[in-house]
Each structure stands twice: as structure tokens, then as C-alpha cells.
Design an enzyme around this catalytic site. Structure first.
Site, PDB file in Angstrom:
ATOM      1  N   ASP A 106       0.836  -1.210   0.000  1.00 46.41           N
ATOM      2  CA  ASP A 106       0.000   0.000   0.000  1.00 46.41           C
ATOM      3  C   ASP A 106       0.868   1.256   0.000  1.00 46.41           C
ATOM      4  O   ASP A 106       2.076   1.188   0.237  1.00 46.41           O
ATOM      5  CB  ASP A 106      -0.987   0.002   1.186  1.00 46.41           C
ATOM      6  CG  ASP A 106      -0.321  -0.285   2.527  1.00 46.41           C
ATOM      7  OD1 ASP A 106       0.923  -0.233   2.620  1.00 46.41           O
ATOM      8  OD2 ASP A 106      -1.054  -0.572   3.491  1.00 46.41           O
ATOM      9  N   ASN A 163      -8.599  -1.349  13.066  1.00 47.98           N
ATOM     10  CA  ASN A 163     -10.001  -1.451  12.632  1.00 47.98           C
ATOM     11  C   ASN A 163     -10.229  -2.676  11.753  1.00 47.98           C
ATOM     12  O   ASN A 163     -11.258  -2.792  11.097  1.00 47.98           O
ATOM     13  CB  ASN A 163     -10.406  -0.178  11.865  1.00 47.98           C
ATOM     14  CG  ASN A 163      -9.575   0.034  10.608  1.00 47.98           C
ATOM     15  OD1 ASN A 163      -8.606  -0.695  10.371  1.00 47.98           O
ATOM     16  ND2 ASN A 163      -9.931   1.017   9.807  1.00 47.98           N
ATOM     17  N   HIS A 213      -8.399  -3.497   9.129  1.00 46.15           N
ATOM     18  CA  HIS A 213      -8.004  -3.351   7.721  1.00 46.15           C
ATOM     19  C   HIS A 213      -6.796  -4.228   7.397  1.00 46.15           C
ATOM     20  O   HIS A 213      -6.023  -4.608   8.280  1.00 46.15           O
ATOM     21  CB  HIS A 213      -7.756  -1.874   7.352  1.00 46.15           C
ATOM     22  CG  HIS A 213      -6.511  -1.268   7.885  1.00 46.15           C
ATOM     23  ND1 HIS A 213      -6.347   0.093   8.026  1.00 46.15           N
ATOM     24  CD2 HIS A 213      -5.340  -1.800   8.331  1.00 46.15           C
ATOM     25  CE1 HIS A 213      -5.148   0.351   8.506  1.00 46.15           C
ATOM     26  NE2 HIS A 213      -4.524  -0.765   8.707  1.00 46.15           N
ATOM     27  N   GLU A 227      -9.935  -0.645   3.879  1.00 46.55           N
ATOM     28  CA  GLU A 227     -10.651  -0.187   5.064  1.00 46.55           C
ATOM     29  C   GLU A 227     -12.027  -0.849   5.115  1.00 46.55           C
ATOM     30  O   GLU A 227     -12.593  -1.200   4.075  1.00 46.55           O
ATOM     31  CB  GLU A 227     -10.833   1.336   4.980  1.00 46.55           C
ATOM     32  CG  GLU A 227      -9.530   2.126   4.909  1.00 46.55           C
ATOM     33  CD  GLU A 227      -8.829   2.278   6.245  1.00 46.55           C
ATOM     34  OE1 GLU A 227      -8.763   1.299   7.015  1.00 46.55           O
ATOM     35  OE2 GLU A 227      -8.335   3.373   6.525  1.00 46.55           O
TER      36      GLU A 227
END
Ligand code: PGA
Length: 235
Positions: free
Chosen positions: A75, A134, A136, A141
């Protein structure tokens, strides 16, 4: 300690971050020995850094050779210049590519070009991933369905907050590009590294809660997944 947690998933717990680095390096080195031309999807973030340091020491001592491995970027933030200290490409270079003597890399610029290059490699052999607070994976996401492609995304407030610790007061870019869930889930083998008490609740949900796009990491269940967690993350 090794536990099987459902189809395909192996969970291994170790006492602390140093033991996590050793165990992860053992698995990665075994994969490279079995296939010296391995393609590895490479996470940045704090969790894998001790593992990369351990790998670098093994390379220095001549125990393992990464020279034929291809490192594939997972990423990247959008809108940064190459020399920006927040570039995840440069973080991957500093922490993984250079210290391991890797010469073959795939950089994530545009989704189309990236997917083409990864396809030309024959896909991803080993995905090295951290677990977002979270849930991800990369910057997939919540919600990210299993077929979410490589694409640009807007970071959630949780990711902006968790990424702030990396950059010493510099703002976290709000846009990013990420390898898709489809690519991550198609890896032949996945190693998810999880460390620290702050990951305990999300790791439980990842392994034992519903499998849902609202927790992208839960979608790894059913792939060839090994989770390595320290005792703080999996008491
Ligand atoms: P961390 O990040 O390794 O710094 O906890 C993981 C992630 O956000 O994916």
C-alpha cells in the site's frame, strides 16, 4: 503454542515481540528455501519491523539468500513525492528490500500497472500482513468485500489516527492506494503478525467473529493463513 482455529487457519502464540520476530523469520526463511523465487507482499507498519531486522541479521550471517525474491508493495499514500519521509515505498526499501539484498520489486503506483506486474509474476506466493486496529489489511478499510480490487481509497479516521505514530507530527495523507482484497486473498500463503494488547479485541473478532467486509481481516479465514501473535495480543 499452536492452535487450529477452523478451516485452514493456524494460530501460533509466542511470549513476546522478540519471539514473534524469530518465529516469523523462521516461517519466511522456510518459504524462501522452498522457493527462492518467492514473491512476497510486504507490509510496513510497526508490527513487522522486528521480523525484518531478524531477517536482515540472518542474511548478513549468510543463513539465507533473498536475492531472487520479489518484494511487492502492499500500500501507499497518495500525493507524496519520492523523497517524502512518509512514503511507504521508501519505508519498505529501508526496512526490507535493502537490508535483505533484494533486487526485484513491484511498486504500487497505479492499480492497473500494479495488477499487471503482479499477474506477470504469477501472483503472490506469500503475503506478510499486519492487522489494522479497525481490521483493515493494507488500506482495505472496512467495509471491503473479498472482491475489492486494487484501488485508491480514503483513509478512515481510525487509520489516520493509528498511522500518526509513524510520522512524528507530520500529517497523515488522507488518500491511499492499496493492493485489493482480491489479490491479498489469492496469495498462496499468508502470515498475519499481531502484537500488543491494543490488538487483542480486533484479533478475537478477526478469528472468532462473523466473516464480514466490515472486518476485512476476517475474510482471511478459509485461505492458507498462519497467525502469529504474542501473548499480549492473544492471552
Ligand atoms: P501496525 O499497523 O503494525 O503499526 O500496528 C498495522 C496496520 O495498520 O495494518
Amino acid at each position: 503454542m499452536v492452535e487450529a482455529v477452523g478451516a485452514g487457519v493456524t494460530l501460533k502464540t509466542v511470549p513476546d515481540t522478540q519471539a514473534l520476530a524469530q518465529a516469523a523469520a523462521d516461517l519466511i526463511c522456510a518459504a524462501v528455501r522452498a522457493n527462492p523465487d518467492l514473491s512476497i507482499l510486504v507490509a510496513t507498519g510497526n508490527t513487522p519491523m522486528p521480523t525484518y531486522t531478524e531477517l536482515a541479521q540472518r542474511v548478513q550471517h549468510g543463513e539465507i539468500d533473498f536475492s531472487r525474491v520479489t518484494a511487492v508493495q502492499l500500500d501507499e499514500y497518495l500525493g507524496l513525492t519520492d523523497d517524502d519521509p512518509r512514503s511507504l515505498w521508501s519505508w519498505m526499501q529501508r526496512s526490507f528490500v535493502a537490508p535483505l539484498g533484494i533486487t526485484r520489486t513491484v511498486r504500487l503506483h497505479t492499480p492497473e500497472e500494479f495488477d499487471r506486474e503482479v499477474a506477470a509474476l504469477g501472483g503472490i506466493d506469500l503475503a506478510l500482513l499486519g492487522l489494522g486496529p479497525n481490521g483493515h489489511l493494507g488500506f482495505n478499510e472496512p467495509p471491503s468485500p473479498p472482491d475489492a480490487p486494487t484501488r485508491t481509497v480514503t483513509l478512515t479516521p481510525e487509520s489516520l489516527e493509528s498511522n500518526r505514530v509513524y510520522w512524528d507530527g507530520l500529517p497523515v495523507p488522507t488518500g491511499a492506494v492499496t493492493a485489493g482484497m482480491n489479490l491479498i486473498l489469492s496469495a498462496r500463503q499468508t502470515l498475519l503478525l499481531v502484537s500488543g494488547a491494543h490488538k487483542r479485541a480486533i484479533l478475537r473478532r478477526t478469528l472468532e467473529g462473523p466473516q464480514t467486509p466490515d472486518l476485512p481481516a476476517s475474510l482471511l479465514r478459509g485461505t492458507a493463513l498462519t497467525v502469529l501473535a504474542d501473548e499480549a495480543a492473544w492471552a
